[in-house]
Design an enzyme around this catalytic site. Sequence first.
Site, PDB file in Angstrom:
ATOM      1  N   LYS A   1       0.944  -1.254  -0.084  1.00  0.00           N
ATOM      2  CA  LYS A   1      -0.039   0.083   0.156  1.00  0.00           C
ATOM      3  C   LYS A   1       0.814   1.340  -0.099  1.00  0.00           C
ATOM      4  O   LYS A   1       0.322   2.464  -0.413  1.00  0.00           O
ATOM      5  CB  LYS A   1      -0.883   0.004   1.089  1.00  0.00           C
ATOM      6  CG  LYS A   1      -1.745  -0.984   1.468  1.00  0.00           C
ATOM      7  CD  LYS A   1      -3.095  -1.150   0.373  1.00  0.00           C
ATOM      8  CE  LYS A   1      -4.143  -2.300   0.894  1.00  0.00           C
ATOM      9  NZ  LYS A   1      -3.638  -3.925   0.711  1.00  0.00           N
TER      10      LYS A   1
HETATM   11  C1  LIG Z   1      -4.237  -4.764   0.324  1.00  0.00           C
HETATM   12  C2  LIG Z   1      -3.448  -5.812   0.343  1.00  0.00           C
HETATM   13  C3  LIG Z   1      -3.652  -6.774  -0.748  1.00  0.00           C
HETATM   14  C4  LIG Z   1      -5.010  -6.909  -1.767  1.00  0.00           C
HETATM   15  O1  LIG Z   1      -4.625  -5.886  -2.545  1.00  0.00           O
HETATM   16  P1  LIG Z   1      -6.095  -5.164  -3.525  1.00  0.00           P
HETATM   17  O2  LIG Z   1      -5.447  -4.010  -4.305  1.00  0.00           O
HETATM   18  O3  LIG Z   1      -6.896  -4.812  -2.405  1.00  0.00           O
HETATM   19  O4  LIG Z   1      -6.618  -6.484  -4.164  1.00  0.00           O
HETATM   20  C5  LIG Z   1      -3.084  -8.022  -0.686  1.00  0.00           C
HETATM   21  N1  LIG Z   1      -1.822  -7.960   0.127  1.00  0.00           N
HETATM   22  C6  LIG Z   1      -1.457  -7.110   1.005  1.00  0.00           C
HETATM   23  C7  LIG Z   1      -0.456  -7.311   1.852  1.00  0.00           C
HETATM   24  C8  LIG Z   1      -2.334  -6.108   0.997  1.00  0.00           C
HETATM   25  O5  LIG Z   1      -2.066  -5.165   2.087  1.00  0.00           O
END
Ligand SMILES: *Cc1c(COP(=O)(O)O)cnc(C)c1O
Length: 496
Positions: free
Chosen positions: A113
């Site tokens: 993120k």
């Molecule tokens: C948010 C997240 C995901 C999922 O990603 P999306 O964009 O919501 O599909 C997968 N792995 C981790 C560690 C995340 O923080």
Amino acid sequence: MEKILYKSTRSKDGAIEASQAILKGLADDGGLFVPLSIPKLDKSLEELSKMSYQQVAYEVMKLFFTDFTEEELKNCIDRAYDTKFDTEEIAPLAKVDGAYHLELFHGPTIAFKDMALQILPHLLTTSAKKNGVENEIVILTATSGDTGKAAMAGFADVEGTRIIVFYPDGGVSPIQEKQMVTQKGANTNVVAIEGNFDQAQTGVKNIFNNKELAKEMDAKGFQFSSANSINIGRLVPQVAYYVYSYAKLLAEGKISDGEKINVVVPTGNFGNILAAFYAKNMGTPIDKLICASNENKVLFDFFSTGEYDKNREFILTTSPSMDILISSNLERLIYNIAGNDAETNSAMMADLSSKGKYTITDDMKAKLSDFVGDFATEEETAATIKKHFDNTGYIMDTHTAVARCVYDKYVASTGDDKVTVIASTASPFKFTRAVMNSIDSNYDKLGDFELVDELSKIGNVTVPNAIEEIRNAEVLHDNKCAADGMEDIVKKFLGI
Ligand SMILES: *Cc1c(COP(=O)(O)O)cnc(C)c1O
């Protein structure tokens, strides 16, 4: 350069500039902003292969954010992708048992993120300036764990902004929770809600859609925006690392110019894999987009049957950031495969909200042939961590392991041996207990930070800063509310 405007997935009219779409987050009609068309890369892959991460990011973002000046955009990029990342490469590739793990966890909160949330505050404040906005921007975010911390880390003490994060009580890992409740910054707030992630997300959406409240806020000098992955300002920066990973493989001679690769993405809200879809549509030679789910396999069922059905049990897994039954960003794909038809998309989203499900047409389903959906059970995920640790000494986190497991099954069943990039979305240090238990259940006796040290030892990797920081950090937030009490607590924090 072609000008790119944005419109809602739920209405025909009203195209707006990128900066306005970033500011609004969600469209007034509840839809998501999408570019009228997906721009094509205007540099060759060969040229891109000679560029740094920041340069590739600029080449991608300039094509989408066409009302930003070069100086504005480069300024945002330089402030985001700097020494807050623990490697100059920003998103390095690690070869593990024949596939390339694209490590997206070298930012300040050690999860992918950060790739978007380090830049979003700068995109937002720049957008506000460009549009003469004088209100303070209030970010509301529902998080299944990683977004909350990453958003707060991005926004903490950014002038002209406040941030309020909601997370499901008991629905995030102890380390994730500790990271959030120790967040510094006078403009940050964190609240545990008595409910699951979908309730938190629905609560945030309801607050956004409350016109009465928006008026009240405006009168007091505030306006809402979203840091969730529905904001186009989150999605576009994510496109950059797929282009970058291709360029990097080319630079290192692992692929030839134009050779197609596969991409595997551990998926929850569908933002990350949608970014890969955009990268492909921009002209990055990507063949299959492999969508990996955990036991909340609503997307696997969708790709198999064409029916999206959220009416099912919500399962808490060891990959909590993927414990999601409504993948918000899927709406952008639905809109795209409906031929950019807002009416078709709106009807399906109305079905989703009234019946909890919708079915796409055969024509639309035919347009999904580049996607492969599969899922990994909890046992398979744990076994995948252990298998690759035993083979290589590399330790991956639970989310990445879901993707790796799906990839290993995909290769076994198809024999497709294309060069493959696996989006590695979190550091194993963020989900230490589940990761270490996968390797040996005896580790469960250890305390959280003993586990951290043991992981560092057996994996031969230094403990990331993000973890060192919270070892002895003070708890600064202790707020709880019912799922229907979110609006009141927002008002309380803003003093309105
Ligand atoms: C948010 C997240 C995901 C999922 O990603 P999306 O964009 O919501 O599909 C997968 N792995 C981790 C560690 C995340 O923080």
